[in-house]
Design a protein around this motif. Structure first.
Motif, PDB file in Angstrom:
ATOM      1  N   ARG A 297     -11.374  -1.818 -10.553  1.00  0.00           N
ATOM      2  CA  ARG A 297     -12.017  -1.540  -9.263  1.00  0.00           C
ATOM      3  C   ARG A 297     -11.316  -2.287  -8.121  1.00  0.00           C
ATOM      4  NH1 ARG A 297     -17.129  -1.872 -12.554  1.00  0.00           N
ATOM      5  NH2 ARG A 297     -17.737   0.295 -12.783  1.00  0.00           N
ATOM      6  N   LEU A 298      -9.989  -2.219  -8.163  1.00  0.00           N
ATOM      7  CA  LEU A 298      -9.188  -2.848  -7.122  1.00  0.00           C
ATOM      8  C   LEU A 298      -8.923  -1.833  -6.007  1.00  0.00           C
ATOM      9  CD1 LEU A 298      -6.623  -4.574  -9.495  1.00  0.00           C
ATOM     10  CD2 LEU A 298      -8.518  -5.666  -8.271  1.00  0.00           C
ATOM     11  N   THR A 299      -8.696  -2.327  -4.827  1.00  0.00           N
ATOM     12  CA  THR A 299      -8.444  -1.418  -3.719  1.00  0.00           C
ATOM     13  C   THR A 299      -7.005  -0.896  -3.759  1.00  0.00           C
ATOM     14  OG1 THR A 299      -8.559  -1.119  -1.333  1.00  0.00           O
ATOM     15  CG2 THR A 299      -7.790  -3.269  -2.105  1.00  0.00           C
ATOM     16  N   GLU A 300      -6.878   0.362  -3.405  1.00  0.00           N
ATOM     17  CA  GLU A 300      -5.557   0.963  -3.265  1.00  0.00           C
ATOM     18  C   GLU A 300      -5.063   0.809  -1.824  1.00  0.00           C
ATOM     19  OE1 GLU A 300      -6.002   5.026  -4.397  1.00  0.00           O
ATOM     20  OE2 GLU A 300      -6.735   4.520  -6.387  1.00  0.00           O
ATOM     21  N   VAL A 301      -5.973   0.436  -0.951  1.00  0.00           N
ATOM     22  CA  VAL A 301      -5.657   0.319   0.472  1.00  0.00           C
ATOM     23  C   VAL A 301      -5.197  -1.113   0.723  1.00  0.00           C
ATOM     24  CG1 VAL A 301      -6.501   0.587   2.821  1.00  0.00           C
ATOM     25  CG2 VAL A 301      -7.400   2.054   0.982  1.00  0.00           C
ATOM     26  N   LYS A 302      -3.906  -1.306   0.637  1.00  0.00           N
ATOM     27  CA  LYS A 302      -3.296  -2.615   0.887  1.00  0.00           C
ATOM     28  C   LYS A 302      -2.355  -2.486   2.063  1.00  0.00           C
ATOM     29  CE  LYS A 302      -2.200  -5.270  -2.534  1.00  0.00           C
ATOM     30  NZ  LYS A 302      -1.524  -5.874  -3.667  1.00  0.00           N
ATOM     31  N   ALA A 303      -2.128  -3.571   2.723  1.00  0.00           N
ATOM     32  CA  ALA A 303      -1.215  -3.545   3.862  1.00  0.00           C
ATOM     33  C   ALA A 303       0.197  -3.201   3.425  1.00  0.00           C
ATOM     34  CB  ALA A 303      -1.221  -4.906   4.556  1.00  0.00           C
ATOM     35  N   PHE A 304       0.959  -2.720   4.350  1.00  0.00           N
ATOM     36  CA  PHE A 304       2.392  -2.446   4.241  1.00  0.00           C
ATOM     37  C   PHE A 304       2.681  -1.327   3.272  1.00  0.00           C
ATOM     38  CE2 PHE A 304       1.914  -7.176   4.669  1.00  0.00           C
ATOM     39  CZ  PHE A 304       1.913  -7.188   6.046  1.00  0.00           C
TER      40      PHE A 304
ATOM     41  N   TYR B  59       8.771  -4.601   8.277  1.00  0.00           N
ATOM     42  CA  TYR B  59       9.846  -3.808   7.697  1.00  0.00           C
ATOM     43  C   TYR B  59      11.203  -4.034   8.354  1.00  0.00           C
ATOM     44  CZ  TYR B  59       6.805  -1.426   4.444  1.00  0.00           C
ATOM     45  OH  TYR B  59       5.965  -1.157   3.400  1.00  0.00           O
ATOM     46  N   ALA B  60      11.226  -4.750   9.466  1.00  0.00           N
ATOM     47  CA  ALA B  60      12.515  -5.059  10.099  1.00  0.00           C
ATOM     48  C   ALA B  60      13.421  -5.840   9.150  1.00  0.00           C
ATOM     49  CB  ALA B  60      12.289  -5.843  11.386  1.00  0.00           C
ATOM     50  N   ALA B  61      12.821  -6.670   8.322  1.00  0.00           N
ATOM     51  CA  ALA B  61      13.597  -7.484   7.379  1.00  0.00           C
ATOM     52  C   ALA B  61      13.419  -7.009   5.932  1.00  0.00           C
ATOM     53  CB  ALA B  61      13.164  -8.942   7.494  1.00  0.00           C
TER      54      ALA B  61
ATOM     55  N   ARG C 170       7.031   1.694   7.675  1.00  0.00           N
ATOM     56  CA  ARG C 170       7.912   1.013   8.631  1.00  0.00           C
ATOM     57  C   ARG C 170       7.461   1.290  10.071  1.00  0.00           C
ATOM     58  NH1 ARG C 170      13.254   3.201   7.876  1.00  0.00           N
ATOM     59  NH2 ARG C 170      12.577   4.661   9.444  1.00  0.00           N
ATOM     60  N   GLU C 171       7.005   2.508  10.334  1.00  0.00           N
ATOM     61  CA  GLU C 171       6.486   2.837  11.668  1.00  0.00           C
ATOM     62  C   GLU C 171       5.216   2.063  11.978  1.00  0.00           C
ATOM     63  OE1 GLU C 171       5.954   6.991  12.530  1.00  0.00           O
ATOM     64  OE2 GLU C 171       7.911   7.492  11.661  1.00  0.00           O
ATOM     65  N   ARG C 172       4.367   1.901  10.970  1.00  0.00           N
ATOM     66  CA  ARG C 172       3.079   1.225  11.184  1.00  0.00           C
ATOM     67  C   ARG C 172       3.229  -0.285  11.294  1.00  0.00           C
ATOM     68  NH1 ARG C 172      -2.412   1.970   7.675  1.00  0.00           N
ATOM     69  NH2 ARG C 172      -3.718   0.838   9.125  1.00  0.00           N
TER      70      ARG C 172
ATOM     71  N   GLY D   8       0.810  -1.214   0.000  1.00  0.00           N
ATOM     72  CA  GLY D   8       0.000   0.000   0.000  1.00  0.00           C
ATOM     73  C   GLY D   8       0.845   1.265   0.000  1.00  0.00           C
ATOM     74  N   SER D   9       1.972   1.236   0.712  1.00  0.00           N
ATOM     75  CA  SER D   9       2.852   2.409   0.749  1.00  0.00           C
ATOM     76  C   SER D   9       3.446   2.700  -0.625  1.00  0.00           C
ATOM     77  CB  SER D   9       3.967   2.206   1.774  1.00  0.00           C
ATOM     78  OG  SER D   9       4.748   1.063   1.456  1.00  0.00           O
TER      79      SER D   9
END
Length: 138
Positions: free
Chosen positions: A131-138, A90-92, A83-85, A55-56
């Motif tokens: 119509r895919l979501t832009e809101v994805k994890a990471f 994101y550690a790896a 990385r904060e969220r 998502g980022s």
């Protein structure tokens, strides 16, 4: 050319050939096949990117699309926020890997700034059109 080892490929080849011979002027057959191949590759590339993008990275692409270009520090803010969220993920996963994914065809580096590519814009359009979501994890 000998048949493919894949029965599915052979079926699709047969259907494409039948459609091509029935509907396309012989002088335009090569151009039609070339356009269809390019369209199929773009579609496959969009699916590849969407299934793997964070998502980022989508947020960064959208910002690049609006701004025209971003400097390294601006682009790094998208990574830093993610990385904060999600610190465990994101550690790896360093910034260089996050950026390298975008540089596989969605973004180009030009001196000390980054620009979205034509394919990057097409990818953003693909997300909207499908119509895919832009809101994805990471």
């Amino acid at each position: 050319m000998p048949p493919s080892e894949s029965a599915s490929v052979n079926e699709i080849e047969g259907a494409v050939l039948q459609n091509l011979l029935a509907t396309v002027d012989p002088s335009a057959q090569f151009a039609t096949l070339l356009r269809d191949l390019a369209t199929t590759r773009v579609r496959a590339s969009n699916e590849f990117f969407y299934n793997r993008i964070f998502g980022s990275q989508i947020a960064a692409l959208k910002a690049l699309n609006l701004a025209g270009y971003l400097g390294t520090a601006d682009l790094e803010t998208f990574y830093a926020s993610a990385r904060e969220r999600w610190p465990d993920v994101y550690a790896a996963f360093p910034y260089s890997a996050w950026l390298d994914f975008l540089l596989q065809g969605l973004v180009r580096e030009n001196a000390d700034r980054f620009e979205i590519t034509n394919h990057g814009r097409a990818f953003l359009s693909y997300i909207i059109e499908q119509r895919l979501t832009e809101v994805k994890a990471f």
